[in-house]
Design an enzyme around this catalytic site. Structure first.
Site, PDB file in Angstrom:
ATOM      1  N   PHE A 170     -14.321  -2.968   0.602  1.00  0.00           N
ATOM      2  CA  PHE A 170     -15.275  -1.948   0.167  1.00  0.00           C
ATOM      3  C   PHE A 170     -15.182  -1.663  -1.330  1.00  0.00           C
ATOM      4  CE2 PHE A 170     -13.952  -0.542   4.593  1.00  0.00           C
ATOM      5  CZ  PHE A 170     -14.902  -1.352   5.209  1.00  0.00           C
ATOM      6  N   GLU A 179     -18.421   4.319  -1.219  1.00  0.00           N
ATOM      7  CA  GLU A 179     -17.637   3.693  -2.284  1.00  0.00           C
ATOM      8  C   GLU A 179     -18.420   3.510  -3.580  1.00  0.00           C
ATOM      9  OE1 GLU A 179     -15.763   2.757   1.593  1.00  0.00           O
ATOM     10  OE2 GLU A 179     -17.822   2.655   0.819  1.00  0.00           O
ATOM     11  N   HIS A 228      -5.356  -3.204   1.920  1.00  0.00           N
ATOM     12  CA  HIS A 228      -5.831  -3.972   3.079  1.00  0.00           C
ATOM     13  C   HIS A 228      -6.570  -5.241   2.657  1.00  0.00           C
ATOM     14  CE1 HIS A 228      -4.861  -0.078   4.732  1.00  0.00           C
ATOM     15  NE2 HIS A 228      -4.982  -0.550   5.966  1.00  0.00           N
ATOM     16  N   ARG A 232      -1.611  -4.526   3.686  1.00  0.00           N
ATOM     17  CA  ARG A 232      -1.303  -3.654   4.821  1.00  0.00           C
ATOM     18  C   ARG A 232       0.044  -3.996   5.448  1.00  0.00           C
ATOM     19  NH1 ARG A 232      -4.601  -3.945  10.568  1.00  0.00           N
ATOM     20  NH2 ARG A 232      -3.660  -2.136  11.579  1.00  0.00           N
ATOM     21  N   ARG A 281       0.847  -1.209   0.000  1.00  0.00           N
ATOM     22  CA  ARG A 281       0.000   0.000   0.000  1.00  0.00           C
ATOM     23  C   ARG A 281       0.878   1.253   0.000  1.00  0.00           C
ATOM     24  NH1 ARG A 281      -1.947   1.531   6.039  1.00  0.00           N
ATOM     25  NH2 ARG A 281      -0.365   0.420   7.211  1.00  0.00           N
TER      26      ARG A 281
END
Length: 313
Positions: free
Chosen positions: A83, A58, A109, A167, A10
């Site tokens: 999401f 989203e 994530h 992550r 990320r």
């Protein structure tokens, strides 16, 4: 354990957006109130006029990204995988996939390594979901070098792309002058004759470690890094299956519909050989430190080694 520098993909995503944003003013970034976590805050700081916080919405963000794409911009819509792929699936499918718009989905994530956030945030189904959308390219880079290359390739590709980032900080394994990222092409990291280990994303580094442990047991394992799950490098997978006669897939994703599913679909039709899928079985994750969860679900080097060894026996 592999020594050296570790970085979460990320972070690589955020850095790549800034680097590419400096040379391509068509790149715009959208986030769903998670810029600090997805690392798109780096882009926001560098290019505030090209960053849009869409709030915790989203599905609406997907629609905005689609609209921006129709104007010639290259939008990256970013959120947690749960999401971006889960909550916004209908809008990604109908507003981005169906018209084949040039939207890039930066999903961070992903997988069990989200850790303490638990099952509601540990998206182990996103690759399966995105693979089913016609024309959607699905990328799952293994380290910092590959993540940056994947973002650059996504910019160059005309059409929707799903990029999966993690992550947890992971070892940098592709920092060598021979490394070359090519969309849709797998990379052979180690030659072997007894079994082919096909890994993606976070699991590539521990798979390499597991292969070294297997070598000490007299098991010669070929290791392939598949950063592009769709389109899959079928030629390489089939070639390896013919060479070793057995394939084992390793992924930080459900064994249903992800890398393992893609490999099984290919081999069952074109080169039937025994295949074992290592990943998250038909179950939800649980809360805990990421490293401990990877050990619990046998996705660390020791767990992969033990599962391959048992399967070979």
């Amino acid at each position: 354990m592999l020594e050296g520098k570790k970085i979460a993909t990320r972070e690589s995503y955020g850095n790549a957006l800034v680097e590419l944003g400096q040379i391509n003013d068509k790149i715009v970034v959208l986030d769903a109130d998670l810029a600090g976590a997805t690392k798109t805050a780096m882009f926001k700081k560098a290019f505030p006029d090209r960053f849009f916080d869409c709030g915790i919405a989203e599905s609406n963000m997907a629609g905005i990204a689609a609209g921006l794409a129709t104007t010639g911009m290259i939008p990256f819509m970013s959120s947690f995988a749960m999401f971006a792929a889960g909550r916004a699936f209908e809008q990604v499918r109908n507003s981005i996939g169906y018209p084949q718009l040039n939207v890039k989905i930066g999903a961070t994530h992903a997988g069990i390594s989200v850790g303490e956030d638990g099952a509601t945030h540990q998206c182990n189904e996103d690759i399966a979901l995105m693979r089913t959308i016609p024309g959607m390219v699905v990328l799952c880079p293994s380290d910092d070098v590959e993540a940056k290359a994947a973002v650059a390739a996504a910019v160059e590709h005309d059409g929707p792309v799903y990029l999966r980032f993690g992550r947890l900080a992971v070892p940098v394994i592709n920092d060598n002058p021979d490394y070359k990222f090519e969309l849709g092409k797998g990379i052979v990291l180690k030659e072997g004759t007894d079994v082919t280990l096909v890994a993606t994303g976070l699991t590539v580094a521990p798979t390499l470690e597991a292969a070294a442990l297997l070598e000490k047991e007299g098991i010669s394992a070929k290791v392939i890094n598949i950063h592009t799950i769709k389109p899959l490098d079928e030629e390489l997978i089939i070639q390896a299956a013919k060479q070793t006669g057995k394939v084992i897939t390793i992924e930080e994703h459900s064994v249903i519909g992800g890398l393992g599913g893609a490999v099984c679909e290919t081999l069952s039709e074109k080169c039937p050989v025994p295949v074992k899928r290592i990943g998250i079985n038909d179950e939800f994750g649980q809360s805990g430190p990421a490293v401990e969860l990877l050990h619990y679900y046998k996705l660390d080097a020791e767990g992969i080694y033990q599962q391959v060894k048992e399967n070979m026996a």
